[in-house]
Design a protein around this motif. Structure first.
Motif, mmCIF file in Angstrom:
data_model
loop_
_atom_site.group_PDB
_atom_site.id
_atom_site.type_symbol
_atom_site.label_atom_id
_atom_site.label_comp_id
_atom_site.label_asym_id
_atom_site.label_seq_id
_atom_site.Cartn_x
_atom_site.Cartn_y
_atom_site.Cartn_z
ATOM 1 N N ARG A 621 0.791 -1.225 0.000
ATOM 2 C CA ARG A 621 0.000 0.000 0.000
ATOM 3 C C ARG A 621 0.832 1.289 0.000
ATOM 4 O O ARG A 621 0.449 2.274 -0.610
ATOM 5 C CB ARG A 621 -0.929 0.016 1.222
ATOM 6 C CG ARG A 621 -2.031 -1.010 1.157
ATOM 7 C CD ARG A 621 -3.092 -0.606 0.136
ATOM 8 N NE ARG A 621 -4.119 -1.625 0.044
ATOM 9 C CZ ARG A 621 -4.149 -2.564 -0.883
ATOM 10 N NH1 ARG A 621 -3.188 -2.628 -1.786
ATOM 11 N NH2 ARG A 621 -5.110 -3.459 -0.902
ATOM 12 N N PHE A 622 1.962 1.247 0.697
ATOM 13 C CA PHE A 622 2.694 2.500 0.883
ATOM 14 C C PHE A 622 3.821 2.684 -0.125
ATOM 15 O O PHE A 622 3.932 3.734 -0.758
ATOM 16 C CB PHE A 622 3.251 2.554 2.309
ATOM 17 C CG PHE A 622 3.982 3.832 2.624
ATOM 18 C CD1 PHE A 622 3.304 5.024 2.772
ATOM 19 C CD2 PHE A 622 5.368 3.845 2.742
ATOM 20 C CE1 PHE A 622 3.977 6.207 3.048
ATOM 21 C CE2 PHE A 622 6.047 5.004 3.016
ATOM 22 C CZ PHE A 622 5.341 6.191 3.171
ATOM 23 N N TYR A 623 4.672 1.675 -0.279
ATOM 24 C CA TYR A 623 5.832 1.821 -1.148
ATOM 25 C C TYR A 623 5.481 2.093 -2.606
ATOM 26 O O TYR A 623 6.196 2.853 -3.278
ATOM 27 C CB TYR A 623 6.724 0.587 -1.046
ATOM 28 C CG TYR A 623 7.408 0.442 0.284
ATOM 29 C CD1 TYR A 623 7.712 1.548 1.067
ATOM 30 C CD2 TYR A 623 7.763 -0.815 0.785
ATOM 31 C CE1 TYR A 623 8.329 1.413 2.291
ATOM 32 C CE2 TYR A 623 8.391 -0.960 2.003
ATOM 33 C CZ TYR A 623 8.668 0.156 2.761
ATOM 34 O OH TYR A 623 9.289 0.029 3.968
ATOM 35 N N PRO A 624 4.420 1.464 -3.179
ATOM 36 C CA PRO A 624 4.110 1.779 -4.580
ATOM 37 C C PRO A 624 3.767 3.237 -4.835
ATOM 38 O O PRO A 624 3.837 3.696 -5.976
ATOM 39 C CB PRO A 624 2.907 0.863 -4.880
ATOM 40 C CG PRO A 624 3.057 -0.269 -3.940
ATOM 41 C CD PRO A 624 3.615 0.328 -2.698
ATOM 42 N N ASP A 627 8.726 6.928 -4.641
ATOM 43 C CA ASP A 627 9.789 6.660 -5.620
ATOM 44 C C ASP A 627 11.056 6.157 -4.933
ATOM 45 O O ASP A 627 12.154 6.303 -5.454
ATOM 46 C CB ASP A 627 10.099 7.924 -6.421
ATOM 47 C CG ASP A 627 10.488 9.095 -5.521
ATOM 48 O OD1 ASP A 627 10.345 8.966 -4.274
ATOM 49 O OD2 ASP A 627 10.922 10.132 -6.052
ATOM 50 N N TRP A 628 10.906 5.568 -3.743
ATOM 51 C CA TRP A 628 12.071 5.052 -3.025
ATOM 52 C C TRP A 628 12.573 3.796 -3.707
ATOM 53 O O TRP A 628 11.802 2.988 -4.231
ATOM 54 C CB TRP A 628 11.708 4.736 -1.577
ATOM 55 C CG TRP A 628 11.285 5.940 -0.788
ATOM 56 C CD1 TRP A 628 11.475 7.245 -1.133
ATOM 57 C CD2 TRP A 628 10.591 5.942 0.453
ATOM 58 N NE1 TRP A 628 10.960 8.067 -0.175
ATOM 59 C CE2 TRP A 628 10.403 7.303 0.819
ATOM 60 C CE3 TRP A 628 10.114 4.969 1.297
ATOM 61 C CZ2 TRP A 628 9.756 7.672 1.979
ATOM 62 C CZ3 TRP A 628 9.470 5.336 2.462
ATOM 63 C CH2 TRP A 628 9.299 6.681 2.802
ATOM 64 N N ASP A 629 13.908 3.605 -3.659
ATOM 65 C CA ASP A 629 14.458 2.390 -4.239
ATOM 66 C C ASP A 629 14.292 1.224 -3.270
ATOM 67 O O ASP A 629 13.873 1.380 -2.125
ATOM 68 C CB ASP A 629 15.922 2.581 -4.623
ATOM 69 C CG ASP A 629 16.784 2.985 -3.436
ATOM 70 O OD1 ASP A 629 16.412 2.675 -2.294
ATOM 71 O OD2 ASP A 629 17.834 3.619 -3.647
ATOM 72 N N GLU A 630 14.652 0.067 -3.749
ATOM 73 C CA GLU A 630 14.399 -1.155 -2.982
ATOM 74 C C GLU A 630 15.194 -1.193 -1.685
ATOM 75 O O GLU A 630 14.724 -1.719 -0.666
ATOM 76 C CB GLU A 630 14.748 -2.368 -3.848
ATOM 77 C CG GLU A 630 14.426 -3.705 -3.193
ATOM 78 C CD GLU A 630 14.782 -4.889 -4.071
ATOM 79 O OE1 GLU A 630 14.588 -6.026 -3.642
ATOM 80 O OE2 GLU A 630 15.267 -4.640 -5.204
ATOM 81 N N SER A 631 16.391 -0.631 -1.684
ATOM 82 C CA SER A 631 17.225 -0.687 -0.488
ATOM 83 C C SER A 631 16.632 0.151 0.645
ATOM 84 O O SER A 631 16.649 -0.271 1.808
ATOM 85 C CB SER A 631 18.637 -0.195 -0.829
ATOM 86 O OG SER A 631 18.602 1.151 -1.276
#
Length: 884
Positions: A621-624, A627-631
């Motif tokens: 819900r939040f990360y998508p 624009d933060w990268d995976e790390s």
């Protein structure tokens, strides 16, 4: 500070006497005698001053303790009087259930206060006794030194001033010991009085519990004649008629303004801080309202489900009255800091303001929901039905808050007689049930049901008919028992049914609101969930269903227990269950029983469960939406995971009875263990934390470790999971990644990187043509970037070739291998097309014969072929010549 002074006054004489003994060595006898006499005189004088202060303080404390004894004696006599009155009322059969319950609650609160005061007094007495023992021990040691001075005829002791100072010091010490001992005896008397109060309260509470458990049935079934009923109604009305006069008498009390002024004057720093908070509230609330209201209105407009619209409309109503709510919270803080919560008048004022705010919020929400279809109401009802429910729900809300909550509290504050209070409460509850029955009229209810999309049980056939029949039966039972003379039973049924209805409505609102918010926060959003997160999406839906079931179970269990308590059901089985589960041995600070062990397992499981749920919620819900990268996502998720797990472990240890001081001891033991055998584990753990927060290596980074290309998959507590492109996994301790060199291709992100190729051509090739061909091949490849452009360099003259370097830039490190393949293939084809030769080394092998070695004596051959064979030796020499 007082303790340090006392210890200083008791220990200082010994220190200075020892100093005098040291001075006796290196100086002359006369000078030593003078110095020692002066030092001892100073010691004794200082000790006497401290003793005089201690004696004065002990006498003052004795007076204070004496007053406390008098207060404890007065409280004990007052308690005995209350208990005697209670027993007399109980023996005469005049103790009503409501009054008995009030006395029981009062005695329970008083018992807690007495127990807390008893613990405090014991601790204070123990501190005084320890100080006295320390001072007596110091004085006894000093007396031994003085006896040694006398026995050895120490010169300093011959001084008359020193002997007089010592006698004065000894006399003051005896007075101090007597004064402190008197204090201890007085504290013992206080403890005895408090223990008597505690025992008397314990016995009275037990008797009241027995009375409420056994005699309440007889009270309920006590029958009164019609005359008593009429008299009760008349007396109740007369008491209500006299209430305004009582309220006026209370407000006209001349001491009331003086008490308020004294309280404000004594707490002016708190008042100044409260005024500052109020100014901040006035400045902050309009800005919050301007920020939040548009978003809530937008969410309400976008919502499609009716319950979601209602929730967001309720949020709008709350935010629009945010200053009223903030002022209510400020007033609660004001009463608490000013010490006014213990006064019923302050409670009445706060309750009145809270009800006014509640009416504003409730009226605003009812108006928005039942405004009607034409006026933009949330429910698309016709104007007649909307007006009916709008008016009656507003009147019912005012009836509940103003009369049943505020009115009954005011009547209790003005000491309305218990019988009149019970009758009035029953009458109000009867009116509430009648109003509910009127609202459920079929004429308007059917129009409302057609517009309700949820909950599903409102669509069940005959549901509201059964509710109306049940209400009619309850009202008939109330009226019938009242007319037959069972007024207590009638009041009991009215109160129980009315409060049960209120509780069911409140719990239903709580359930609907929590489920709606949870569904809205966790409902499926296919357009926002990437394909690789479908599995996490399914887990999130399962978690949300589990949370809904848990909330439903908690609400149902809470409602069930509260309703049983309202109807006077015996819940002793819960106490027995709690006592049975709480039984168990105690090992040091640990309480090992079934209840604690079960709570520990539940807390650890909930910590792990909530950590996983939060990580899935963030991923889906939040990360998508960022624009933060995976790390960065991995670091945030793991930080939450470790924090939640640590908090769960601390809570579990607290349940077992381990305090933070015990944890400090355990940590010290672990420090010793770490120093001997756990260095490697701790080193890897700390290195893992460094990797998570400093992020020299991140999840998803492309690394080269031991010549193997691969990507970081996980950074765990002890090790890092590195998967090579050959699909096997390297488990690398975190400390090695911190202490050794690591080639990281994506430290600054998967950005542009340079690809280097080396090409050799024959000496007869045209250098300019080769450069042009290589440049065209690089620019024609789609994986090679135009900016920065590819670069071709004639590097050196080789042994058999002209060496060229190609610098081509690709977008991401993952393009290096396919770009290398495509560029090498295209270069080879282009060179063949333009007859450009790529030299390669040729090797010619020449065979040269060597003299044969002398033949050894032949052995008996095993076969005829071996008998005629002879070994041959040869060796070759290699020469290299390039092929042009």
């Amino acid at each position: 500070m007082d303790l340090s002074k006392r210890l200083f006054g008791s220990i200082l004489p010994l220190v200075l006497v020892a100093w005098c003994l040291v001075l006796a060595g290196p100086v002359g006898a006369q000078e030593t005698n003078s110095l020692s006499s002066k030092a001892m005189l100073e010691v004794l004088t200082t000790g006497a001053v401290h003793l005089e202060k201690g004696i004065a303080k002990a006498r003052a404390n004795a007076n204070q303790v004496q007053r406390e004894i008098e207060q404890a004696e007065a409280s004990l006599q007052n308690l005995h009087a209350r208990i005697a009155t209670l027993k007399a009322s109980q023996a005469a059969g005049e103790l009503e259930l409501n009054r008995a319950q009030e006395i029981l609650d009062s005695f329970s609160d008083l018992q807690e206060q007495v127990a807390a005061r008893l613990k405090e007094v014991r601790q204070q007495r123990e501190r005084v006794a320890k100080r006295l023992a320390a001072r007596i021990n110091a004085f006894n040691s000093f007396k031994q030194e003085v006896q040694r001075f006398k026995a050895t005829q120490y010169p300093a002791w011959n001084s008359q001033e020193v002997r007089e100072a010592y006698d004065r010091y000894q006399h003051l010490m005896e007075q101090y010991q007597t004064s402190v001992t008197r204090n201890l005896e007085l504290w013992d008397q206080v403890i005895i009085k408090l223990q008597e109060q505690k025992q008397a309260l314990k016995e009275s509470i037990q008797e009241l519990n027995n009375y409420l458990e056994v005699d309440w049935k007889e009270t309920l079934l006590r029958r009164q004649g019609p005359v008593s009923l009429v008299e009760s109604v008349e007396q109740t009305w007369q008491s209500l008629w006299e209430l305004p006069k009582r309220l006026a008498d209370y407000l006209s009390n001349p001491q009331l303004p003086q008490r308020v002024a004294n309280s404000l004057r004594a707490r002016w720093p708190q008042l100044l801080g409260l005024l500052t908070i109020l100014l901040v509230l006035v400045w902050l609330v309009p800005r919050l309202r301007r920020t939040i209201l548009p978003k809530l209105h937008q969410w309400e407009t976008e919502a499609e489900v009716l319950s979601v619209k209602v929730v967001f409309k309720a949020g709008e109503v709350i935010v629009s009255r945010l200053f009223s709510l903030g002022f209510l919270a400020w007033l609660a803080l004001f009463f608490w800091l000013m010490g006014l919560w213990s006064r019923e008048a302050a409670v009445i004022i706060f309750l009145g303001l809270a009800i006014w705010v509640g009416l504003r919020l409730g009226f605003g929400l009812i108006q928005a929901v039942f405004a009607g279809k034409e006026d933009g109401g949330i429910l698309p009802l016709d104007q007649t039905t909307a007006r009916f429910y709008r008016r009656h729900l507003k009147f019912l809300l005012a009836y509940i808050l103003v009369l049943e909550v505020f009115g009954l509290k005011v009547f209790e504050f003005l000491d309305l007689e218990s019988t009149r209070y019970v009758n009035l409460e029953a009458l109000l509850q009867f009116g509430f049930l009648v109003w509910i029955l009127w609202i459920l009229r079929p004429k308007y209810l059917e129009n409302l049901r057609t517009e309700l999309s949820e909950p599903a049980w409102t669509k069940v056939r005959y549901f509201f008919l059964i509710v109306r029949i049940l209400l009619l039966l309850i009202l008939g039972a109330i009226l019938l028992t009242g007319l037959l003379g069972f007024q207590n039973l009638s009041a009991y049924i009215a109160k129980g049914a009315g409060l049960t209805g209120l509780l069911l409505i409140l719990f239903w609102i709580t359930w609907q609101g929590s489920r709606t918010l949870l569904d809205y926060a966790l409902h499926r959003e296919k357009d926002r969930v990437p394909g690789e997160l479908w599995q996490q999406e399914e887990l999130l839906i399962k978690y949300s269903l589990a949370i809904v079931k848990v909330i439903a179970a908690i609400i149902v269990a809470g409602a069930f227990l509260l309703i049983l308590n309202l109807w006077g059901a015996d819940l002793v089985f819960l106490q027995w269950l709690y006592q049975g589960l709480s039984w168990g041995p105690e090992v040091g600070p640990f309480s090992l029983n079934l209840l604690n062990l079960g709570l520990v397992v539940l807390i650890l499981y909930l910590g792990r469960w909530f950590s996983r749920f939060l990580r899935i919620l963030l991923e889906v819900r939040f990360y998508p939406r960022t624009d933060w990268d995976e790390s960065i996502r991995y670091s945030i998720s793991n930080s939450f995971h470790y924090t939640i797990q640590a908090v769960a472990i601390l809570i579990a240890l607290g349940v077992l009875g381990v305090s933070f001081s015990d944890l400090a001891i355990v940590a010290a033991g672990l420090g010793v263990g770490i120093g001997f055998g756990l260095q490697n584990i701790v080193n890897n753990f700390i290195s893992g934390l460094i990797l998570l927060f400093e992020r020299p290596i991140k999840v998803g980074d492309m690394l080269i470790i031991d010549g193997q290309w691969g990507a970081v998959k996980e950074i765990r507590v002890r090790s890092t999971i590195f998967q090579t492109y050959d699909r096997y996994v390297l488990i690398i301790p975190n400390s090695e990644l911190i202490s050794t060199k690591v080639l990281n291709w994506t430290y600054y992100g998967p950005g542009i990187n340079r690809l280097t190729l080396k090409i050799g051509v024959s000496y007869g090739s045209d250098v300019h043509q080769v450069t042009k061909i290589l440049d065209e091949v690089c620019r024609a490849n789609p994986l090679v970037l135009d900016d920065p452009p590819p670069l071709i360099y004639f590097e050196a003259y080789g042994d058999s070739s002209l060496n060229f370097n190609i610098w081509a830039y690709v977008k991401i490190p993952g393009d290096r291998i396919p770009a290398t393949h495509e560029l090498n293939s295209a270069i080879f084809e282009a060179f063949q097309e333009h007859d450009i030769e790529i030299p390669f080394p040729q090797r010619d092998l020449y065979i040269k014969s060597w003299p044969e070695p002398p033949s050894p004596r032949p052995l008996a051959p095993e076969s005829p072929d071996e008998a005629h064979s002879s070994p041959q030796q040869s060796s070759g020499s290699r020469d290299q010549s390039p092929k042009r």
